[in-house]
Write an enzyme that holds these catalytic residues in place. Structure first.
Site: not given
Length: 312
Positions: A123, A288
């Site tokens: 991320d 994610h």
């Protein structure tokens, strides 16, 4: 049920395992002021682990102990996050540019005795790692990235469905203090809204990590820093990208969640091949937060890649 009660319930089903058992905790001072908090474990070739938003180095709790069998693992809190320093943002957001954040990591690794190292990142940390490989190519042996495509290209390719799914990408970039004041009304609830969406059948965050995330995110300084991270991404980081004339030569492994936004909205490998010369990767089952949702699969993919490039 209070937000904290819901957080406890969210974490209750996931045992922590060895939550950084035996890790050394160190605060590395920076030449420009402030310090970076690190968890360090293992011995061998150096491997830097960089977390995402809105987390801390605790996100690597299920991955770092296994990697520490083969590497000296350094899990760092990025500036603005966790126990690291949180400078005030400025008009051009340069304090939270990925160039500045990458520079922190060069200093940290040099202070720990490592001129060259591999990087595993997720991320926002992966955006820092991308800039680290671009600005300091001699430093980075190999780069493994979890669940992002490059920043400039994501903004370029984004369409309405992505904007609806990732509206925080745009909302957090609004001028201070509007997002900060809204989040500060209930930071726990905002954090859980952002993160409490694992795909069906995948375990949630472990209790120890979740408690650290919520505590670290709750201060005005942390909230402001995280907003500045996104403001920088939409402005000065893209300017730095646009100034480049070539692609990074660092070997790059990209993994993304088959059930996540990257798979749904972008051609991840094609976008990375615009920015790097040697790219491999694939979608893997998960959303994610791959290092916490499916750590065994992450290790199975990144372990051989990192070992291949661990030595010159």
């Amino acid at each position: 049920m209070t937000v904290r009660d819901r957080a406890a319930a969210l974490a209750g089903a996931r045992p922590a395992g060895r939550f950084f058992e035996g890790a050394e905790e160190r605060r590395v001072p920076l030449s420009g002021g402030g310090e970076i908090f690190c968890r360090i474990m293992g011995a061998g070739p150096p491997l830097l682990l960089l977390h995402g938003y809105p987390q801390t180095s605790a996100m690597w709790h299920a991955v770092a102990p296994e990697l520490a069998r083969d590497f000296r693992v350094i899990c760092a809190d990025l500036r603005g996050y966790g126990a690291s320093h949180k400078p005030a943002g400025g008009g051009d957001h340069a304090a939270y540019s990925k160039r500045a954040m990458a520079g922190d990591m060069v200093e940290v690794m040099q202070a720990l005795g490592h001129e060259r190292f591999a990087v595993l990142s997720h991320d926002r940390g992966a955006r820092v790692a991308h800039r680290l490989a671009a600005d300091h190519p001699a430093r980075v042996r190999a780069l493994a990235i979890l669940d992002i495509a490059p920043t400039r290209e994501m903004y370029r390719e984004a369409r309405t469905p992505f904007a609806h799914a990732y509206w925080h990408w745009y909302w957090l970039t609004l001028p201070a203090p509007f997002p900060e004041e809204m989040i500060a009304q209930d930071p726990d609830r905002f954090w859980l809204w952002k993160c409490d969406t694992p795909p069906a059948g995948l375990a949630p965050f472990c209790r120890e990590a979740l408690e650290e995330y919520l505590s670290a995110f709750a201060t005005p300084e942390a909230i402001h820093a995280s907003c500045e991270d996104y403001r920088a991404a939409a402005t000065i980081d893209i300017a730095h990208d646009d100034a480049e004339t070539g692609r990074i030569g660092t070997p790059l492994l990209v993994l993304w969640g088959a059930d996540g936004a990257i798979e749904a909205h972008f051609d991840c490998l094609a976008l990375w091949r615009e920015r790097a010369t040697t790219v491999e990767g694939q979608a893997i089952p998960g959303g994610h937060y791959l290092a916490e949702e499916c750590p065994e699969r992450v290790l199975a993919e990144v372990g051989p890649f990192l070992k291949l490039h661990a030595e010159d």
